[in-house]
Design an enzyme around this catalytic site. Structure first.
Site, PDB file in Angstrom:
ATOM      1  N   ARG A  45       0.845  -1.204   0.000  1.00 29.14           N
ATOM      2  CA  ARG A  45       0.000   0.000   0.000  1.00 29.14           C
ATOM      3  C   ARG A  45       0.880   1.254   0.000  1.00 29.14           C
ATOM      4  NH1 ARG A  45      -4.734   0.024   4.381  1.00 29.14           N
ATOM      5  NH2 ARG A  45      -3.200   0.807   5.835  1.00 29.14           N
TER       6      ARG A  45
ATOM      7  N   ARG B 161       2.328   0.795  15.080  1.00 29.95           N
ATOM      8  CA  ARG B 161       0.862   0.707  15.046  1.00 29.95           C
ATOM      9  C   ARG B 161       0.383  -0.674  15.494  1.00 29.95           C
ATOM     10  NH1 ARG B 161      -0.323   2.132   9.246  1.00 29.95           N
ATOM     11  NH2 ARG B 161      -2.523   2.074   9.793  1.00 29.95           N
TER      12      ARG B 161
HETATM   13  P1  AMP Z   1      -6.504   4.193  10.338  1.00 30.75           P
HETATM   14  O1  AMP Z   1      -6.682   4.823   9.001  1.00 30.75           O
HETATM   15  O2  AMP Z   1      -7.784   3.666  10.917  1.00 30.75           O
HETATM   16  O3  AMP Z   1      -5.394   3.166  10.362  1.00 30.75           O
HETATM   17  O4  AMP Z   1      -6.061   5.357  11.348  1.00 30.75           O
HETATM   18  C1  AMP Z   1      -4.873   6.086  11.129  1.00 30.75           C
HETATM   19  C2  AMP Z   1      -4.423   6.759  12.410  1.00 30.75           C
HETATM   20  O5  AMP Z   1      -5.435   7.671  12.873  1.00 30.75           O
HETATM   21  C3  AMP Z   1      -4.178   5.844  13.590  1.00 30.75           C
HETATM   22  O6  AMP Z   1      -2.877   5.263  13.560  1.00 30.75           O
HETATM   23  C4  AMP Z   1      -4.343   6.824  14.771  1.00 30.75           C
HETATM   24  O7  AMP Z   1      -3.212   7.659  14.877  1.00 30.75           O
HETATM   25  C5  AMP Z   1      -5.489   7.677  14.288  1.00 30.75           C
HETATM   26  N1  AMP Z   1      -6.810   7.125  14.689  1.00 30.75           N
HETATM   27  C6  AMP Z   1      -7.787   6.678  13.864  1.00 30.75           C
HETATM   28  N2  AMP Z   1      -8.867   6.262  14.559  1.00 30.75           N
HETATM   29  C7  AMP Z   1      -8.550   6.448  15.862  1.00 30.75           C
HETATM   30  C8  AMP Z   1      -9.231   6.195  17.085  1.00 30.75           C
HETATM   31  N3  AMP Z   1     -10.471   5.652  17.100  1.00 30.75           N
HETATM   32  N4  AMP Z   1      -8.601   6.529  18.241  1.00 30.75           N
HETATM   33  C9  AMP Z   1      -7.373   7.075  18.262  1.00 30.75           C
HETATM   34  N5  AMP Z   1      -6.663   7.332  17.133  1.00 30.75           N
HETATM   35  C10 AMP Z   1      -7.244   7.023  15.954  1.00 30.75           C
END
Ligand code: AMP
Length: 189
Positions: A127, A145
């Site tokens: 990706r 992550r």
């Molecule tokens: P994602 O696209 O879902 O992988 O989210 C990317 C990044 O956004 C994550 O690594 C966090 O830094 C932040 N993030 C997204 N959703 C949340 C959540 N529910 N709580 C805290 N951080 C979030």
């Protein structure tokens, strides 16, 4: 119908959520996409969270809970929604329960997508190559992550298990087979 798709980074939550949105009119609520939109528009919130996303850490529960609380009551969520990336902590899961109770809504299912972590690493590297726009799609940050997922997000699995609402799909199958497994859980033909 209201669902949560759960799984580590790269498990395919976004792909499956998009399909459910396109086919069944459920709204995909991706908190990662919402945060990236805030960053792209250089809003105050965007400026506040940019370095947190880039480091692979979690944004605070307060910010995330407020973001979702505003979102689930919008008209485009009336037919239902798929939470993709929220909740990510037990505190967020508890806050979501309160929100839903206040609106007299329930969750139909929490679907955990189980995947092999070596495979995940490959997917995220792919990706990162195809779509260079995500600052957090690289091997070091993926590692971070994954750690954050195990430490802070995985505890929500027993939380939902104890409520007898957790379902599991094998996320290592093809996209179509994962989709079929989800449809069976949701009893959609
Ligand atoms: P994602 O696209 O879902 O992988 O989210 C990317 C990044 O956004 C994550 O690594 C966090 O830094 C932040 N993030 C997204 N959703 C949340 C959540 N529910 N709580 C805290 N951080 C979030």
């Amino acid at each position: 119908m209201r669902l949560i798709l759960l799984g580590p980074p790269g498990a395919g939550k976004g792909t499956q959520a998009k399909r459910l949105e396109d086919l069944y009119g459920l709204k995909q609520l991706s908190t990662g996409d919402m945060l990236r939109a805030e960053i792209a528009s250089a809003s105050d919130l965007g400026k506040k969270v940019e370095s947190i996303l880039a480091a692979g850490d979690l944004v605070s529960d307060d910010i995330m809970v407020e973001m979702i609380a505003h979102r689930i009551t919008k008209p485009d969520c009336e037919k239902g929604f798929i939470l993709d990336g929220f909740p990510r902590t037990v505190a967020q899961a508890e806050a979501l329960d309160d929100m839903l109770t206040n609106h007299k809504l329930n969750l139909n299912a929490v679907i955990e997508m189980q995947v092999d972590e070596d495979e995940l690493s490959k997917r995220v590297q792919k990706r990162a190559k195809e779509d260079g726009t995500r600052a957090d799609d690289n091997v070091e940050i993926l590692k971070k992550r994954m750690e954050v997922y195990h430490e802070q997000t995985a505890p929500i699995i027993p939380y939902y298990q104890s409520k007898s609402i957790l379902k599991t799909v094998d996320g290592m199958q093809s996209i179509d087979n994962v989709a079929s497994a989800i449809d069976i859980i949701l009893k959609i033909d």
